[in-house]
Design an enzyme around this catalytic site. Structure first.
Site, PDB file in Angstrom:
ATOM      1  CG  MET A 173     -14.463   4.682  -0.624  1.00  0.00           C
ATOM      2  SD  MET A 173     -15.240   6.194  -1.234  1.00  0.00           S
ATOM      3  CE  MET A 173     -14.400   6.399  -2.812  1.00  0.00           C
TER       4      MET A 173
ATOM      5  CG  ASP B 212      -8.955  -2.953  -7.169  1.00  0.00           C
ATOM      6  OD1 ASP B 212      -9.237  -2.918  -8.382  1.00  0.00           O
ATOM      7  OD2 ASP B 212      -7.971  -3.549  -6.713  1.00  0.00           O
ATOM      8  CB  SER B 213     -11.758   0.937  -2.519  1.00  0.00           C
ATOM      9  OG  SER B 213     -10.822   1.981  -2.633  1.00  0.00           O
TER      10      SER B 213
ATOM     11  CB  CYS C 296      -6.298  -6.422   7.977  1.00  0.00           C
ATOM     12  SG  CYS C 296      -7.005  -4.775   7.773  1.00  0.00           S
TER      13      CYS C 296
ATOM     14  CB  CYS D 102      -0.708  -1.784   4.438  1.00  0.00           C
ATOM     15  SG  CYS D 102      -1.463  -2.139   6.045  1.00  0.00           S
TER      16      CYS D 102
END
Length: 352
Positions: free
Chosen positions: A7, A12-13, A101, A194
């Protein structure tokens, strides 16, 4: 089934975790702390992994009534993703940190720990589809499809992954989040790298690599057209920000054709010299033998081009039916058969 829902603090998550709960799974939420010094708040679509994101993830887990934990993976993320990103640019390559990632953090470090703790699968909010046999396919929402950044995962990684959002559009996901009372329903998507919250990749790299000035050279005349502070500030195919002191004789724009960190030289020239018809990649995820007719994609949101791919030892050789422009070493090439992902690798060499 015991599943771990990754999460991020985004919509979305959160909806992916909610759908896992609805499916009857025993769901535990986890937020990945990937920064050693996270910022307090996000700035629009810039960055992620802030304290605000962690709070949003926890609030979503509370609404869903599932246990929630934070896993500190900052050290591994720095080593596996950030350091590799810096090293790639210093070497003249153009990496995709999202692909890295997924390979090294979400579906390696997180997945390995989840399986060791007795979980059966990891659920994420990626927009992609997985068949029961582990075949990866594009999302039904072309604008949000993320199969490219998952295309170099190995079969055993995909076999323990679940992508509940692959059959939904982003608009449907946001409406569902609102209906479920999730506060992140209207939260902006994260679009940039990110770990570079300000969006200034060149400045961020300069702080870590340092200034390494050198010439910008014309590919046809050999003339020095300008100076730069470091090759890390350039990518193959770049047109903007070259700051050239001499216009081309024919008045046409120039593009970055080649980057040589050894000599600190950036070579520029006309667009047609960017044409690439052959790629050699590592064989990160390519289980096929012989020549395979397919479609190749070399950018996260780029188009596809008809191609043939063949494994040769540890190499994946891709021959394109029509040339593509601005393709650089370090990028991922992902190969498709329609909406089905066949596999892919990381480009090492390009040729006209």
């Amino acid at each position: 089934m015991r599943v771990l829902a990754a999460m991020s603090g985004g919509v979305d998550s959160a909806v992916a975790a909610a759908r896992a709960v609805d499916a009857g799974h025993d769901v535990t939420g986890v937020h990945l702390a990937l920064s050693r010094s996270p910022e307090s708040d996000r700035t629009g679509a810039r960055g992620c992994c802030t304290l605000e994101d962690a709070r949003d993830a926890r609030r979503a887990a509370d609404v869903l009534g599932i246990p929630f934990y934070v896993w500190d993976l900052a050290e591994r993320f720095e080593t596996e993703v950030i350091d590799q990103f810096v090293e790639s640019y210093a070497a003249g390559r153009t990496p995709n940190p999202c692909v890295r990632c997924n390979e090294r953090i979400k579906f390696a470090a997180v997945l390995d720990r989840a399986l060791a703790l007795g979980f059966d699968a990891v659920v994420t909010g990626h927009h992609a589809r997985l068949d029961p046999d582990g075949t990866l396919r594009r999302s039904v929402d072309p604008a949000k499809d993320q199969s490219y950044v998952l295309g170099t995962l190995r079969p055993e990684q995909l076999g323990a992954a679940r992508f509940p959002l692959g059959d939904s559009t982003k608009a449907q996901v946001r409406r569902e989040a609102a209906a479920r009372g999730l506060a992140v329903a209207d939260k902006p998507d994260s679009h940039d790298i990110c770990f570079i919250s300000g969006g200034d990749t060149g400045g961020w790299l300069r702080e870590r690599i340092g200034s390494r000035p050198g010439p910008i050279v014309d590919s046809r005349t050999g003339q020095t057209l300008g100076e730069h502070d470091g090759t890390f500030a350039f990518t193959v195919g770049q047109r903007r920000g070259l700051r050239l002191g001499h216009p081309a004789p024919d008045g046409r724009p120039r593009y970055v054709l080649d980057i040589s960190p050894v000599t600190s030289t950036v070579t520029v020239g006309p667009a047609e010299e960017l044409d690439i018809r052959r790629l050699v990649a590592d064989r990160a995820a390519w289980p096929h033998e012989g020549v395979v007719t397919c479609q190749a994609q070399v950018r996260a949101h780029g188009g596809v081009v008809a191609a043939e791919a063949e494994a040769r030892g540890d190499d994946l050789v891709v021959t394109l039916d029509t040339p593509v422009r601005g393709t650089a070493a370090g990028q991922a090439v992902v190969l498709y058969d329609g909406d089905r992902v066949l596999g892919g690798g990381h480009i090492r060499v390009t040729a006209a």
